[in-house]
Design a protein around this motif. Structure first.
Motif, short mmCIF file in Angstrom:
data_model
loop_
_atom_site.label_atom_id
_atom_site.label_comp_id
_atom_site.label_asym_id
_atom_site.label_seq_id
_atom_site.Cartn_x
_atom_site.Cartn_y
_atom_site.Cartn_z
N VAL A 4 9.92 16.60 -8.36
CA VAL A 4 9.89 15.14 -8.53
C VAL A 4 11.27 14.63 -8.93
N LEU A 5 11.94 15.38 -9.80
CA LEU A 5 13.30 15.00 -10.20
C LEU A 5 14.20 14.91 -8.96
N ASP A 6 14.11 15.92 -8.10
CA ASP A 6 14.97 15.91 -6.90
C ASP A 6 14.60 14.77 -5.96
N ILE A 7 13.30 14.48 -5.86
CA ILE A 7 12.89 13.38 -4.96
C ILE A 7 13.42 12.05 -5.52
N LEU A 8 13.29 11.87 -6.83
CA LEU A 8 13.79 10.62 -7.42
C LEU A 8 15.30 10.50 -7.24
N LYS A 9 16.00 11.63 -7.42
CA LYS A 9 17.46 11.59 -7.25
C LYS A 9 17.80 11.21 -5.80
N ALA A 10 17.05 11.78 -4.85
CA ALA A 10 17.31 11.48 -3.43
C ALA A 10 17.07 9.99 -3.15
N ILE A 11 16.03 9.44 -3.76
CA ILE A 11 15.75 8.01 -3.55
C ILE A 11 16.89 7.18 -4.14
N LYS A 12 17.35 7.59 -5.32
CA LYS A 12 18.45 6.85 -5.95
C LYS A 12 19.72 6.91 -5.11
N GLU A 13 19.89 8.04 -4.44
CA GLU A 13 21.08 8.18 -3.60
C GLU A 13 20.97 7.27 -2.37
N GLN A 26 5.96 1.18 -2.10
CA GLN A 26 5.54 2.47 -2.67
C GLN A 26 5.52 3.54 -1.59
N ILE A 27 6.24 4.62 -1.86
CA ILE A 27 6.22 5.72 -0.89
C ILE A 27 5.61 6.97 -1.52
N ALA A 28 5.10 7.84 -0.64
CA ALA A 28 4.69 9.18 -1.06
C ALA A 28 5.55 10.14 -0.25
N ALA A 29 6.09 11.15 -0.91
CA ALA A 29 6.97 12.08 -0.19
C ALA A 29 6.76 13.49 -0.72
N THR A 30 7.03 14.45 0.16
CA THR A 30 6.87 15.86 -0.17
C THR A 30 8.21 16.51 -0.47
N MET A 72 1.70 15.87 -2.00
CA MET A 72 2.18 14.54 -2.32
C MET A 72 1.28 13.99 -3.40
N GLY A 73 1.68 12.87 -3.98
CA GLY A 73 0.82 12.22 -4.95
C GLY A 73 0.72 13.00 -6.24
N ALA A 74 -0.48 12.96 -6.87
CA ALA A 74 -0.64 13.46 -8.24
C ALA A 74 -0.32 14.95 -8.40
N CYS A 75 -0.54 15.74 -7.35
CA CYS A 75 -0.31 17.19 -7.53
C CYS A 75 1.16 17.47 -7.85
N LEU A 76 2.04 16.53 -7.53
CA LEU A 76 3.46 16.75 -7.84
C LEU A 76 3.73 16.80 -9.35
N MET A 77 2.74 16.35 -10.15
CA MET A 77 2.95 16.44 -11.60
C MET A 77 3.09 17.90 -12.05
N ALA A 78 2.63 18.84 -11.20
CA ALA A 78 2.79 20.26 -11.53
C ALA A 78 4.20 20.77 -11.17
N TYR A 79 4.95 19.90 -10.48
CA TYR A 79 6.29 20.33 -10.02
C TYR A 79 7.35 19.31 -10.42
N GLU A 84 0.88 -1.17 0.00
CA GLU A 84 0.00 0.00 0.00
C GLU A 84 0.93 1.23 0.00
N MET A 85 0.42 2.37 -0.41
CA MET A 85 1.23 3.58 -0.32
C MET A 85 1.55 3.88 1.15
N VAL A 86 2.81 4.19 1.41
CA VAL A 86 3.22 4.56 2.77
C VAL A 86 3.87 5.94 2.67
N THR A 87 3.50 6.86 3.54
CA THR A 87 4.15 8.18 3.45
C THR A 87 5.55 8.09 4.05
N ALA A 88 6.41 8.95 3.52
CA ALA A 88 7.79 8.98 4.04
C ALA A 88 7.77 9.27 5.54
N GLN A 89 6.90 10.18 5.94
CA GLN A 89 6.82 10.53 7.36
C GLN A 89 6.43 9.33 8.22
N ALA A 90 5.53 8.51 7.71
CA ALA A 90 5.11 7.32 8.48
C ALA A 90 6.30 6.39 8.68
#
Ligand code: FMN
Length: 337
Positions: free
Chosen positions: A116-125, A65-69, A105-112, A37-43
């Motif tokens: 999202v690029l920075d979040i993906l890079k952080a996850i890859k790191e 699956q995570i959701a992060a801000t 978080m979630g779909a609204c990030l498509m506007a930013y 299930e989706m889990v928030t990073a904060q959780a």
């Protein structure tokens, strides 16, 4: 763990794809990719890790699956999850829920896309595992994105392409595209899975224009024939509701993997449930937590009512789940097993 091709996955679904349902899937199909299930990073950062992240060996291959801000939260959460042997980390950029988008978080990030690029890079790191993303073909962010935002409607193919052109610099290993836009205000999450029309062509076009990317399609897919058709254009297919409501579709899907399990019967699935339920009973876990996810086992065949009634929480109150299954196997003429 190496993922078998084609990638066919069971979509992440809150309140559904918990460890019990995932174990149920594995009784029918060992090769599809599972998601939490989706889990928030904060959780993850603040939570009871074993409860949130624990899973069984049998559940592989499995993606968290995570959701992060923020990239910082995503990094911390994924580092923390490194203690658990997930095969893949997936970022949710598709959930339309107000609660999630209200928190950026979630779909609204498509506007930013830069975020999202920075979040993906952080996850890859934070991990050497496969990193993937699940998003929509677009969003209508009116009423949720700030009033002074330059733009709130991102519903053209070119909007998705612009999003992908920016985030692809992070080098995600797979893009799962739910082929409808999310309307962030005005439609609830359920309506957001039904009302905006499906636009499969735009997902196919994305794959045609970026053939080096792994693209998985999602939304409204219901049959083995549908899967075969989509796989002519994209690399993978993700299915949520139909796998949940009609789990024997997972048996048919075995044919894509030539693993000899295509004809697994309901009888065999019930047999596999017994040791699992007995283990739950030994650990004093309520077997209802597992059985509630199996209501669709007799979807559209004789015995559906009998099955649902037999495993209803009322009947489970005084009886152990494993004993009920043993009883059903003895009386198998009641259902088509
Ligand atoms: C009850 C429910 C909960 C869901 N929770 C999530 C979630 O946690 N993360 C996510 O990315 N999508 C979530 N979704 C969306 C699904 O992953 C999928 O994108 C959607 O259901 C469309 O696929 P389908 O038509 O095959 O069901 C959820 C869907 C349902 C029905």
């Amino acid at each position: 763990m190496k993922l078998k091709k084609p990638v066919i996955s069971v979509a992440p679904m809150v309140d559904k794809t918990d460890r019990y349902f995932r174990n149920f899937v594995r009784m029918i199909n060992k090769d599809v990719l599972l998601y939490t299930e989706m889990v928030t990073a904060q959780a993850i950062i603040h939570g009871d890790l074993e409860r949130i992240l624990g899973f069984d060996e049998a559940e592989h291959p499995i993606a968290l699956q995570i959701a992060a801000t923020t990239p910082e939260d995503a990094y911390k959460a994924v580092k923390t999850a490194e203690n658990y042997a997930y095969d893949e980390i997936n970022l949710n950029v598709g959930c339309p829920s107000d609660r999630v988008s209200g928190n950026m978080m979630g779909a609204c990030l498509m506007a930013y896309p830069e975020l999202v690029l920075d979040i993906l890079k952080a996850i890859k790191e934070a991990t050497g595992k496969a990193v993937t993303i699940k998003h929509r073909i677009g969003i209508d962010g009116k009423g949720i994105l700030p009033d002074n935002a330059e733009k709130t409607l991102f519903d053209k193919y070119e909007d998705m392409l612009n999003f992908i052109n920016i985030i692809e610099k992070a080098g995600a290993d797979r893009y799962t595209v739910h082929a409808r836009i999310a309307v962030l205000a005005g439609l609830d999450p359920k309506q957001n899975r039904e009302v905006p029309p499906l636009r499969y062509d735009e997902v196919y076009r994305l794959k045609a224009e970026k053939p080096y990317m792994q693209i998985e399609i999602n939304g409204g897919i219901k049959t083995k024939e549908d899967i075969t058709e989509h796989l002519k254009y994209v690399d993978g297919v993700m299915i949520g509701r139909e796998f949940y409501d009609n789990p024997m579709l997972l048996a048919e899907v075995n044919s894509f993997y030539n693993n000899g399990e295509e004809n697994i019967s309901r009888y065999q699935v019930l047999e596999k449930m017994i040791p699992y339920l007995e283990k739950m009973e030994m650990n004093n876990e309520r077997t209802h937590l597992f059985l509630r996810h199996t209501l669709g086992l007799f979807h559209n065949v004789k015995g559906s009512k009998y099955w649902k009634n037999s495993i209803s929480s009322q009947n489970l109150k005084n009886n152990k789940g494993s004993l009920i299954i043993r009883e059903i196997l003895k009386n198998s003429k009641e259902c088509e097993i």
